[in-house]
Design a protein around this motif. Structure first.
Motif, PDB file in Angstrom:
ATOM      1  N   GLY A  55      34.977 105.122  68.342  1.00 46.76           N
ATOM      2  CA  GLY A  55      35.064 104.902  66.503  1.00 46.76           C
ATOM      3  C   GLY A  55      35.941 105.660  65.282  1.00 46.76           C
ATOM      4  N   THR A  58      38.211 101.360  62.352  1.00 52.36           N
ATOM      5  CA  THR A  58      37.934  99.840  61.982  1.00 52.36           C
ATOM      6  C   THR A  58      38.707  99.756  61.741  1.00 52.36           C
ATOM      7  N   THR A  69      30.419  95.213  58.129  1.00 47.54           N
ATOM      8  CA  THR A  69      30.568  96.686  58.589  1.00 47.54           C
ATOM      9  C   THR A  69      30.570  96.745  59.792  1.00 47.54           C
ATOM     10  N   SER A  71      29.812  99.265  63.763  1.00 49.21           N
ATOM     11  CA  SER A  71      29.656  99.578  63.654  1.00 49.21           C
ATOM     12  C   SER A  71      28.797 100.377  65.648  1.00 49.21           C
ATOM     13  N   LYS A  72      28.984 101.157  66.214  1.00 50.62           N
ATOM     14  CA  LYS A  72      28.335 101.206  67.221  1.00 50.62           C
ATOM     15  C   LYS A  72      27.749 102.429  68.002  1.00 50.62           C
TER      16      LYS A  72
END
Length: 124
Positions: A55, A58, A69, A71-72
């Motif tokens: 993370g 990006t 956006t 995200s994980k």
């Protein structure tokens, strides 16, 4: 082998929002990169965003910066793409992609595994 399943696409009016999800399963392990690409009718597949598995890294295509956006959730092996302020030109099939060591995170050929895609349609 890695399997990717996208969900969350749909029809939305301009200015609206959608959140796409991509669940990875199979031989997912270690450091890897996941990304979103999109392909509109008659156009080539284009990079949207990528995220490193930690993370910490990006990036986004200029066309979506400030609106999308990525995200994980590592515990769920899931990557998300929150899409706000959608425009008709965002209409496309959105694909999730997975790679262990991509040579260039913005190039589709760097990714060995792909989901089936989810349709996003933005009406004006």
């Amino acid at each position: 082998q890695v399997q990717l399943v996208e969900s969350g696409g749909g029809l939305v009016q301009a200015g609206g929002s959608l959140r796409l999800s991509c669940v990875a399963s199979g031989r997912t392990f270690g450091s890897r990169v996941m990304a979103w690409f999109r392909q509109a009718p008659g156009k080539e597949r284009e990079f949207v965003s990528h995220i490193s598995w930690s993370g910490s890294r990006t990036n986004y295509a200029d066309s979506v910066k400030g609106r999308f956006t990525i995200s994980k959730d590592n515990a769920k092996n899931t990557v998300y793409l929150q899409m706000n302020s959608l425009k008709p030109e965002d209409t496309a099939v959105y694909y999730c992609a997975y790679s262990v060591y991509p040579s260039d995170v913005t190039i589709a050929d760097s990714y060995a595994f792909w989901g089936q895609g989810t349709q996003v349609t933005v009406s004006s």
